[in-house]
Scaffold this active site. Structure first.
Site, PDB file in Angstrom:
ATOM      1  N   ALA A 219      26.214  -0.645  67.576  1.00  0.00           N
ATOM      2  CA  ALA A 219      26.107   0.557  68.423  1.00  0.00           C
ATOM      3  C   ALA A 219      24.942   1.425  67.949  1.00  0.00           C
ATOM      4  CB  ALA A 219      27.412   1.340  68.403  1.00  0.00           C
ATOM      5  N   CYS A 272      22.178   7.964  59.644  1.00  0.00           N
ATOM      6  CA  CYS A 272      22.733   6.647  59.980  1.00  0.00           C
ATOM      7  C   CYS A 272      21.763   5.631  60.553  1.00  0.00           C
ATOM      8  CB  CYS A 272      23.880   6.819  60.972  1.00  0.00           C
ATOM      9  SG  CYS A 272      25.221   7.805  60.297  1.00  0.00           S
TER      10      CYS A 272
HETATM   11  P1  NAI Z   1      28.376  12.552  53.092  1.00  0.00           P
HETATM   12  O1  NAI Z   1      27.360  12.306  52.048  1.00  0.00           O
HETATM   13  O2  NAI Z   1      28.314  13.842  53.860  1.00  0.00           O
HETATM   14  O3  NAI Z   1      29.846  12.465  52.455  1.00  0.00           O
HETATM   15  C1  NAI Z   1      30.262  11.512  51.545  1.00  0.00           C
HETATM   16  C2  NAI Z   1      31.104  12.216  50.473  1.00  0.00           C
HETATM   17  O4  NAI Z   1      31.737  11.231  49.651  1.00  0.00           O
HETATM   18  C3  NAI Z   1      30.293  13.103  49.528  1.00  0.00           C
HETATM   19  O5  NAI Z   1      30.773  14.433  49.612  1.00  0.00           O
HETATM   20  C4  NAI Z   1      30.542  12.492  48.132  1.00  0.00           C
HETATM   21  O6  NAI Z   1      30.601  13.467  47.113  1.00  0.00           O
HETATM   22  C5  NAI Z   1      31.866  11.771  48.334  1.00  0.00           C
HETATM   23  N1  NAI Z   1      32.123  10.680  47.390  1.00  0.00           N
HETATM   24  C6  NAI Z   1      31.309   9.662  47.016  1.00  0.00           C
HETATM   25  N2  NAI Z   1      31.928   8.832  46.169  1.00  0.00           N
HETATM   26  C7  NAI Z   1      33.184   9.336  45.985  1.00  0.00           C
HETATM   27  C8  NAI Z   1      34.322   8.910  45.236  1.00  0.00           C
HETATM   28  N3  NAI Z   1      34.286   7.786  44.505  1.00  0.00           N
HETATM   29  N4  NAI Z   1      35.440   9.676  45.257  1.00  0.00           N
HETATM   30  C9  NAI Z   1      35.481  10.797  46.017  1.00  0.00           C
HETATM   31  N5  NAI Z   1      34.450  11.238  46.763  1.00  0.00           N
HETATM   32  C10 NAI Z   1      33.311  10.514  46.745  1.00  0.00           C
HETATM   33  O7  NAI Z   1      28.309  11.318  54.100  1.00  0.00           O
HETATM   34  P2  NAI Z   1      28.779  11.257  55.632  1.00  0.00           P
HETATM   35  O8  NAI Z   1      27.676  11.662  56.537  1.00  0.00           O
HETATM   36  O9  NAI Z   1      30.116  11.903  55.774  1.00  0.00           O
HETATM   37  O10 NAI Z   1      28.926   9.687  55.796  1.00  0.00           O
HETATM   38  C11 NAI Z   1      29.970   8.951  55.185  1.00  0.00           C
HETATM   39  C12 NAI Z   1      29.974   7.570  55.788  1.00  0.00           C
HETATM   40  O11 NAI Z   1      30.210   7.641  57.200  1.00  0.00           O
HETATM   41  C13 NAI Z   1      28.648   6.813  55.631  1.00  0.00           C
HETATM   42  O12 NAI Z   1      28.936   5.453  55.438  1.00  0.00           O
HETATM   43  C14 NAI Z   1      27.986   7.008  56.970  1.00  0.00           C
HETATM   44  O13 NAI Z   1      27.094   5.964  57.259  1.00  0.00           O
HETATM   45  C15 NAI Z   1      29.164   7.016  57.918  1.00  0.00           C
HETATM   46  N6  NAI Z   1      28.956   7.745  59.175  1.00  0.00           N
HETATM   47  C16 NAI Z   1      28.264   8.911  59.224  1.00  0.00           C
HETATM   48  C17 NAI Z   1      28.106   9.592  60.419  1.00  0.00           C
HETATM   49  C18 NAI Z   1      27.346  10.868  60.483  1.00  0.00           C
HETATM   50  O14 NAI Z   1      27.033  11.307  61.577  1.00  0.00           O
HETATM   51  N7  NAI Z   1      27.020  11.499  59.385  1.00  0.00           N
HETATM   52  C19 NAI Z   1      28.693   9.100  61.668  1.00  0.00           C
HETATM   53  C20 NAI Z   1      29.461   7.903  61.494  1.00  0.00           C
HETATM   54  C21 NAI Z   1      29.567   7.257  60.293  1.00  0.00           C
END
Ligand code: NAI
Length: 480
Positions: A219, A272
């Site tokens: 997608a 992404c």
């Molecule tokens: P983000 O970086 O905002 O959030 C990820 C969080 O995970 C961070 O706050 C980090 O501190 C935490 N983290 C990492 N390792 C950890 C652990 N072992 N224990 C606890 N917390 C931990 O990333 P985001 O944007 O929320 O993306 C997350 C996933 O979702 C990625 O794989 C991304 O590709 C996917 N995604 C993102 C979208 C977007 O629009 N941002 C939309 C759809 C999917």
């Protein structure tokens, strides 16, 4: 009471869990993160991310059935369903560097789940992961399970930043992939019951694990491909005198194509698209499909080309040099209605202009100076790690000045670049801006938000992506 825990309180974990808590009052939802500053912000009046409508949802549920905590292990061990929404950066070293997804954070989350669990759990992949990740996660969990039953589901998130709450309230579809075993099907049903609180059942699609994992990558690749396709056309429009808005309108009227995602711009950004396509490219290469890999790689190449082309236009229009000239940058976020700057085209455009020794005065309604300096100093792909683990360059860039007003940014500037389509840039007092700029005054509209005819009448030299060129630009040699 069903208990849900989400590991990762980011752009996906935070809003998704807030909406589940709102729509399912009888479910207790805990969002946990290793970043203390993120959790503190989620528990404060100033949430760590800007998303229209998010404040209201969080305020309604926080402290009732929605909790934000750094006590990761406690909440994971108590939960029936554990979502994992941690970072999945692009690898910068070793096998697959520059393409493959780095699953370090995922693996450490899976090991922790196995360590602290005392009861059966459904583990849900919310992060975007390479196809077959569930198999690896299953192995980690089952080899450390002490007899506990773990069911892995893939439930990729399709929300778009800027409209996340709307997208979560009214999703086009919810996708749930699971094993085709009785245990797997039971787990799918349990998660379907959560979403069925507010999503019509015909929009909840259940598939096998690999289809769900691949559908998310597919997608994003299709969406990014539309932007690169129209951006490729924009270059041809400039060369021929066609107008890309007219072309995309005509093309989008075809019901087989549709009108969305056909706006030409300086390029796509966000956390992404590039990451997921690189990941897809790597998976194709690993599966012995170089032609397929090259096909998708081209989507990224056009995106890079579009940013370079934009910088080249600016420099060549301004007498082939921007050295020492003040350029106002309006908008730094990767799109409007978000403060997110991950992979924003503004980074490459600003770096390109700084490379030509320009002085930049940057204004974005949602992005502060610290973030902009971080982004301009950071290496490629380093942004996708938890904030406290990001390597940082200690020096800020002196030629960059961040201001809190479009008029301050443009005062005494030689040129203005619009890099984010914030609504407020449509209604600025451009006469006032023109009066306070150096002449000739240039506007380079990377998002096609301004009315070029009006601006030309004021006296500006205007460049809009994919539009018939100003006489000034036509007289210049073509840019590469
Ligand atoms: P983000 O970086 O905002 O959030 C990820 C969080 O995970 C961070 O706050 C980090 O501190 C935490 N983290 C990492 N390792 C950890 C652990 N072992 N224990 C606890 N917390 C931990 O990333 P985001 O944007 O929320 O993306 C997350 C996933 O979702 C990625 O794989 C991304 O590709 C996917 N995604 C993102 C979208 C977007 O629009 N941002 C939309 C759809 C999917």
């Amino acid at each position: 009471m069903v208990k849900i825990c989400c590991i990762g309180a980011g752009y996906v974990g935070g809003p998704t869990m807030a909406v589940i808590a709102l729509k399912c009052p009888e479910i207790e939802v805990a969002v946990v993160d290793i970043s203390v500053s993120r959790i503190t912000a989620w528990n404060s009046d100033v949430l760590p991310i800007y998303e229209p409508g998010l404040d209201e949802v969080v305020k309604k549920c926080r402290g009732e059935n929605l909790f934000f905590s750094t006590d990761v292990e406690k909440h994971v061990s108590e939960a029936d369903i554990v979502f994992v929404s941690v970072n999945t950066p692009t690898k910068t070293q070793g096998l697959g560097a520059g393409k493959a997804a780095d699953l370090t954070y995922w693996e450490s989350a899976a090991r922790m789940i196995a360590d602290v669990s005392k009861s059966d759990k459904i583990v849900v992949e919310k992060s975007t992961v390479p196809v077959k990740t569930a198999e690896a996660i299953e192995k980690i969990l089952n080899h450390n399970s002490k007899g506990i039953d773990f069911q892995i589901l893939s439930n990729p998130e399709f929300l778009a930043e800027g409209t996340a709450i709307q997208d979560l309230f009214n999703p086009d579809r919810v996708l749930i992939g699971g094993r085709e075993t009785p245990g797997g099907q039971k787990a799918i049903e349990a998660l379907r019951d959560v979403y069925a609180h507010w999503v019509p059942v015909d929009r909840i699609i259940c598939t096998n694990l690999w289809s769900a994992e691949l559908s998310k990558l597919a997608a994003n690749a299709f969406l990014a491909q539309r932007i690169s396709s129209v951006n490729a056309m924009s270059a041809l429009c400039e060369a021929t005198g066609a107008d890309v808005s007219q072309v995309s309108h005509a093309v989008g009227k075809d019901t087989r194509i549709g009108p969305k995602f056909l706006n030409a711009s300086v390029g796509f950004g966000g956390s992404c698209f590039q990451k997921d396509i690189l990941n897809l490219v790597y998976i194709c290469e690993c599966n012995g499909l170089p032609e397929v890999a090259n096909y998708w790689k081209q989507v990224i190449k056009i995106n890079d080309y579009q940013k370079t082309r934009f910088v080249n236009r600016i420099v060549s229009s301004m007498f082939n040099t921007v050295s020492g000239k003040k350029i106002a940058i309006l908008g730094f976020a990767f799109k409007k209605d978000t403060g997110d700057t991950r992979e924003t085209p503004a980074i490459d455009v600003c770096k390109g202009l700084l490379g030509d020794k320009a002085r930049l005065s940057i204004y974005d309604p949602q992005v502060n100076e610290e973030q902009i300096q971080r982004d301009l100093a950071m290496n490629k792909f380093d942004w996708d790690h938890p904030v406290h683990l990001q390597p940082m360059s200690p020096t800020s860039i002196k030629q960059v000045n961040v201001v809190w007003d479009a008029y301050a940014a443009t005062k005494d500037a030689h040129g203005v670049c619009i890099l984010t389509e914030w609504d407020e840039f449509k209604t600025l007092d451009y006469q006032r801006i023109y009066d306070n700029m150096r002449k000739p005054a240039f506007i380079f509209d990377g998002r096609n938000v301004v009315d070029e005819a009006k601006l030309r009448a004021i006296g500006f030299i205007v460049y809009s992506i994919g539009k018939p060129l100003d006489q000034w630009l036509k007289d210049l040699p073509a840019v590469a």
